[in-house]
Design an enzyme around this catalytic site. Structure first.
Site, PDB file in Angstrom:
ATOM      1  CD1 TRP A  30      -1.054   2.413   2.141  1.00  0.00           C
ATOM      2  CD2 TRP A  30      -2.874   1.707   1.046  1.00  0.00           C
ATOM      3  NE1 TRP A  30      -1.969   3.436   2.147  1.00  0.00           N
ATOM      4  CE2 TRP A  30      -3.098   3.034   1.489  1.00  0.00           C
ATOM      5  CE3 TRP A  30      -3.886   1.055   0.345  1.00  0.00           C
ATOM      6  CZ2 TRP A  30      -4.298   3.707   1.237  1.00  0.00           C
ATOM      7  CZ3 TRP A  30      -5.075   1.722   0.094  1.00  0.00           C
ATOM      8  CH2 TRP A  30      -5.271   3.037   0.541  1.00  0.00           C
ATOM      9  CG  ASN A  85      -1.650   6.948   2.340  1.00  0.00           C
ATOM     10  OD1 ASN A  85      -1.226   5.931   2.897  1.00  0.00           O
ATOM     11  ND2 ASN A  85      -1.863   8.065   2.995  1.00  0.00           N
ATOM     12  CG  ASP A  86      -1.555  11.381   2.076  1.00  0.00           C
ATOM     13  OD1 ASP A  86      -2.327  10.544   1.595  1.00  0.00           O
ATOM     14  OD2 ASP A  86      -1.884  12.179   2.970  1.00  0.00           O
ATOM     15  CD  GLN A 121       1.656   9.035   5.324  1.00  0.00           C
ATOM     16  OE1 GLN A 121       0.771   8.843   6.139  1.00  0.00           O
ATOM     17  NE2 GLN A 121       2.871   9.401   5.683  1.00  0.00           N
ATOM     18  CD1 TRP A 129      -3.517   4.228   5.143  1.00  0.00           C
ATOM     19  CD2 TRP A 129      -4.508   3.392   6.972  1.00  0.00           C
ATOM     20  NE1 TRP A 129      -3.291   5.110   6.178  1.00  0.00           N
ATOM     21  CE2 TRP A 129      -3.883   4.621   7.314  1.00  0.00           C
ATOM     22  CE3 TRP A 129      -5.192   2.684   7.956  1.00  0.00           C
ATOM     23  CZ2 TRP A 129      -3.938   5.160   8.594  1.00  0.00           C
ATOM     24  CZ3 TRP A 129      -5.229   3.211   9.246  1.00  0.00           C
ATOM     25  CH2 TRP A 129      -4.610   4.431   9.554  1.00  0.00           C
ATOM     26  CD1 TRP A 187      -0.016   8.430   9.726  1.00  0.00           C
ATOM     27  CD2 TRP A 187      -1.497   9.780  10.689  1.00  0.00           C
ATOM     28  NE1 TRP A 187      -0.958   7.632  10.313  1.00  0.00           N
ATOM     29  CE2 TRP A 187      -1.891   8.431  10.920  1.00  0.00           C
ATOM     30  CE3 TRP A 187      -2.297  10.800  11.209  1.00  0.00           C
ATOM     31  CZ2 TRP A 187      -3.037   8.094  11.635  1.00  0.00           C
ATOM     32  CZ3 TRP A 187      -3.443  10.463  11.930  1.00  0.00           C
ATOM     33  CH2 TRP A 187      -3.810   9.125  12.138  1.00  0.00           C
ATOM     34  CG  ASP A 229      -2.093  16.177   6.798  1.00  0.00           C
ATOM     35  OD1 ASP A 229      -1.519  15.246   7.400  1.00  0.00           O
ATOM     36  OD2 ASP A 229      -3.225  16.070   6.314  1.00  0.00           O
ATOM     37  CD  GLU A 281      -7.535  14.155   5.430  1.00  0.00           C
ATOM     38  OE1 GLU A 281      -7.101  13.365   6.276  1.00  0.00           O
ATOM     39  OE2 GLU A 281      -7.995  13.778   4.332  1.00  0.00           O
TER      40      GLU A 281
END
Length: 639
Positions: A119, A121-122, A138, A146, A181, A246, A301
C-alpha cells in the site's frame, strides 16, 4: 530504518453509446500527560449495431444488484484513527470477478512512481538535495491495504527513473507509534532540512513532530533523526485531537528569523488553516485567527500554500512574496476526498489570505483534478526554477483485487504548476518536460475530418503507454448557428460520451478493445445558452472501461475555459490502469483509474471520435509511444 541521533540538535451507470458499445526521544511521560489534558468512425455499421445491443443488455441490471455495496463487506480503514477513509467504496456491485494474473499484471504502471509492492498513499516532503529529487510517501510495509504507516523513500535525478531506498522513518516512538503521517520539508538558508510531520500517538492524538537528516552531506539522505523533544506542536484548545494534521512547508515571516507554516483543521463543519510561527522549528506559537476558513467544507487535510507569478513563467520559492504574485491555497477535503484550490492575495503582516473571487473560494470552487486524485503536495525545484506537484492516485477497484495483485495506489506523474495569465482564475498543470525522454520515436501525426457519429481507429504499437496531444476545430458555421444546446450539461450526470448533442461529444478513446466492448473516452462537449455563449466541458467517461464488476464506472470532469481563437486541446498520458487528461493546456485535469479485462496487452486500441449530431470536427493528433521508466532498488552495496 531505525532512526538515531546526530550531533545536530536544534532547539526543533452503465450507459449506451450511439456509436460505442453500451456501458453495462523523549520518553514523553510529561508530554503524554499534557496531551491527555488537551485531548479529545465509424468502423462499420456492425459496430454501431453492437453498441445498441450491448446497451440494452447492460441496462437490464437488477436494482438489487445496483444497490448493493462493498461497504458491508470491507472494513473502514483510517477513519477510527482520525484520517480520511482509505477504503474505496464507490462501487455498485458485490459480485466478485475472476481476475487472471495477466489482467492484474497488466494493471501495473510503466512510468508512474509506485512501490514494488504493498500500500501507498500521500506524497510526503518532496525536496531537491545535492543532485537528487527525493520523494517520501505513506507506506504499509506489510500489506496492500492501509495500516502501519511508515515513510517510504525514493530518489531520482530526473523525476522519471527512481531508486527505492530504505525507509526514512518508522512508527517507533510514543508520539508516532500509530503512524508516521504526512509532512513537508523546509530548507533553511544554511541548507539544513527541517521535516515536520504528523504523528499519531499511543493515545491516538495527532501531534506535529520534527525530524532532520543525520548527515546533511549525504546526497541520498539515508538516515533521519527524530528530535528528542517531540512533539513540537499539539492540538490547541478548541481543536479536536483527531483534527490537527499535515504541516506545510514553512515560509519566512515578517520578522527577522521568523518562519510560518499552516496546518489543516476544522471547527464544526468549517474548514480552517491554522498558522504557527517559529524561529527554531522546535518551539511554535499559534498565531491569532486563521489564515483562511470556509464554512461547510469540513476537515481540511494536506493543506498547501505557495506563491505563483502573474508575470513570469517560472515557479517561485515558497517564501517569495512581493509584486506580481498571487498565492494559491489548496485543501484536501476529508468529507468528499477532493483537492480544491483557490487563487488569492496574501497579507503577510496580517497573516490573512483572501480569495480573488469568493465564489471560487477554496473548497467550493475549482479542483486541482476532477478524477481520482487526493492529498497533493508541491515543492519548489531550484534546479529548474519550477513548482512541481505530486498527488496520491488511489485504486478504484475492490480491496480483495488489490490484495490479489499485491499492491495498491500510484503517485501522479509530476506536474509543473503555473498561474494562467489568460484566464486569471485557473492554474495550469502540465507534465514535467522530462517525460519527453521516454518518447520511443517520432510521433504518429494524424489529421482527420470527423463527420457526426464517426469513429476512427488509430494504429499505434502499444496503446497502453502513450503521450497524446490532440486538438479539435468545430465547424464554425455549426458553432455560430446553434442558438441553444443543452444548457444544463454536466459531465457527471450526462450519461457520458453516449449522450449526443449538436456540438458534442468529440475526443479520444483510450484503452479500448477492437470491438469497443471496453473503452474509456476523453472528450469535449459544448453547450450553448440562449445568449449564444458557448460553454465547454471536459470529461472522462469510465462507464464502459471494464466488463468487470466491482470497479468504479463513473463520468468525471468539469467545465473548462476556451478563449476566443483557441482550439479545443487535450493531452493524455496513458499508462495501463491510469490515464491523466489535461484540457486546454492544463486548466482542467482529470485522473482516471481503469481496470479492463479485454483491452489489455496487444488487444488495447486507440480511437478518435465525433459523436455530435450537428457538426463536423477536424482533429489533429500527435501520438508518441512511451518507454517504461527504470524504477528499482538502489544497489545495496552502494548504501
Amino acid at each position: 530504518m531505525a532512526t538515531h541521533h546526530s550531533s545536530y540538535d536544534p532547539e526543533n451507470s452503465p450507459t449506451h453509446y450511439t456509436f460505442l458499445p453500451g456501458q453495462p526521544e523523549s520518553t514523553g511521560s510529561t508530554r503524554r500527560k499534557s496531551l491527555k489534558v488537551v485531548s479529545i468512425i465509424l468502423l462499420s455499421s456492425l459496430l454501431l449495431v453492437s453498441l445498441l445491443t450491448a446497451f440494452v443488455i447492460v441496462n437490464k441490471q437488477s436494482p438489487e444488484l445496483q444497490n448493493n455495496s462493498l461497504e458491508t463487506l470491507t472494513p473502514s480503514r483510517g477513519v477510527s484513527q482520525g484520517v480520511s477513509e482509505k477504503t474505496f467504496r464507490d462501487v455498485s456491485t458485490t459480485v466478485s470477478y475472476a481476475w487472471s494474473n495477466a489482467m492484474l499484471t497488466w494493471q501495473r504502471t510503466a512510468y508512474h512512481f509506485q512501490p514494488q509492492q504493498n500500500w501507498m498513499n500521500d506524497p510526503n516532503g518532496p525536496v531537491y538535495h545535492k543532485g537528487w529529487y527525493h520523494i517520501f510517501y505513506q507506506y504499509n510495509p506489510d500489506s496492500a491495504i492501509w495500516g502501519n504507516i511508515t515513510w517510504g523513500h525514493a530518489v531520482s535525478t530526473d523525476l522519471i527513473h527512481w531508486l527505492y531506498l530504505p525507509f526514512a522513518m518508522v512508527p517507533d516512538q510514543w508520539y508516532d507509534i500509530n503512524g508516521v503521517w504526512t509532512g513537508s520539508a523546509t530548507i533553511l538558508p544554511d541548507g539544513q532540512i527541517m521535516m515536520l510531520y504528523t504523528g499519531d500517538t499511543d493515545d491516538y492524538v495527532q501531534v506535529q513532530n520534527l525530524a532532520y537528516p543525520a548527515n546533511l552531506s549525504d546526497p541520498l539522505l539515508l538516515d533521519w533523526v527524530k528530535y528528542r523533544g517531540n512533539p513540537v506542536m499539539v492540538p490547541p484548545p478548541g481543536i479536536g485531537i483527531k483534527d490537527f494534521r499535515d504541516p506545510t512547508t514553512a515560509w519566512t515571516g515578517p520578522q527577522n528569523g521568523q518562519w510560518l507554516l499552516t496546518i489543516g483543521s476544522k471547527i464544526g463543519k468549517m474548514g480552517i488553516a491554522l498558522v504557527y510561527a517559529t524561529s527554531n522549528f522546535t518551539s511554535f506559537n499559534l498565531l491569532h485567527g486563521v489564515l483562511h476558513a470556509v464554512p461547510g467544507t469540513g476537515m481540511w487535510e494536506c493543506v498547501d500554500f505557495y506563491p505563483v507569478s502573474t508575470v513570469d513563467s517560472n515557479g517561485l520559492d515558497t517564501s517569495y512574496n512581493g509584486p506580481g504574485i498571487k498565492h494559491v491555497l489548496k485543501a484536501s477535503l476529508d468529507d468528499n476526498k477532493q483537492d480544491h484550490y483557490a487563487i488569492g492575495t496574501y497579507d503577510l503582516v496580517k497573516n490573512k489570505w483572501t480569495p480573488d473571487n469568493p465564489e471560487l473560494d477554496c473548497g467550493i470552487g475549482l479542483r486541482l483534478d476532477y478524477g481520482k486524485y487526493y492529498a497533493s503536495k508541491t515543492f519548489y525545484d531550484p534546479k529548474k526554477q519550477r513548482r512541481v506537484l505530486w498527488g496520491w492516485v488511489g485504486e478504484t477497484d475492490s480491496e480483495s483485487a488489490d490484495l490479489q495483485k499485491g499492491w495498491s495506489s500510484v503517485q501522479s506523474f509530476p506536474r509543473t504548476v503555473l498561474y494562467d495569465k489568460k484566464t486569471g482564475t485557473n492554474l495550469l498543470q502540465w507534465p514535467v518536460e522530462e517525460i519527453e525522454s521516454l518518447r520511443a520515436r517520432d510521433p504518429i501525426v494524424k489529421q482527420l475530418n470527423l463527420q457526426p457519429g464517426s469513429i476512427e481507429l488509430l494504429h499505434v504499437n502499444s496503446a497502453a503507454q502513450l503521450d497524446i496531444e490532440a486538438s479539435f476545430e468545430v465547424d464554425k458555421v455549426a458553432l455560430e448557428g446553434t442558438i441553444e444546446a443543452n444548457v444544463g450539461y454536466n459531465c457527471g450526470s450526462s450519461g457520458g460520451a453516449a449522450s449526443r448533442g449538436i456540438l458534442g461529444p468529440f475526443g479520444v478513446v483510450v484503452i479500448a478493445d477492437q470491438t469497443l466492448s471496453e473503452l474509456t473516452p476523453v472528450y469535449f462537449y459544448i453547450s450553448k445558452g440562449a445568449d449564444g455563449r458557448a460553454k465547454t466541458h471536459f470529461c472522462a467517461d469510465q462507464t464502459r472501461s471494464s466488463e468487470a464488476p466491482g470497479v468504479a464506472k463513473q463520468v468525471y470532469g468539469s467545465s473548462v475555459p476556451v478563449l476566443d481563437g483557441e482550439k479545443h486541446s487535450m493531452r493524455l498520458l496513458v499508462d495501463h490502469s491510469i490515464v491523466e487528461s489535461f484540457g486546454q493546456g492544463g486548466r482542467t485535469v482529470i485522473t482516471s483509474r481503469i481496470y479492463p479485462a479485454k483491452a489489455i496487452n496487444g488487444a488495447a486500441r486507440l480511437f478518435v471520435f465525433n459523436n455530435a449530431t450537428g457538426t463536423s470536427v477536424t482533429a489533429s493528433l500527435k501520438i508518441w509511444s512511451l518507454k517504461s521508466a527504470d524504477i528499482q532498488s538502489f544497489p545495496l552495496e552502494n548504501l
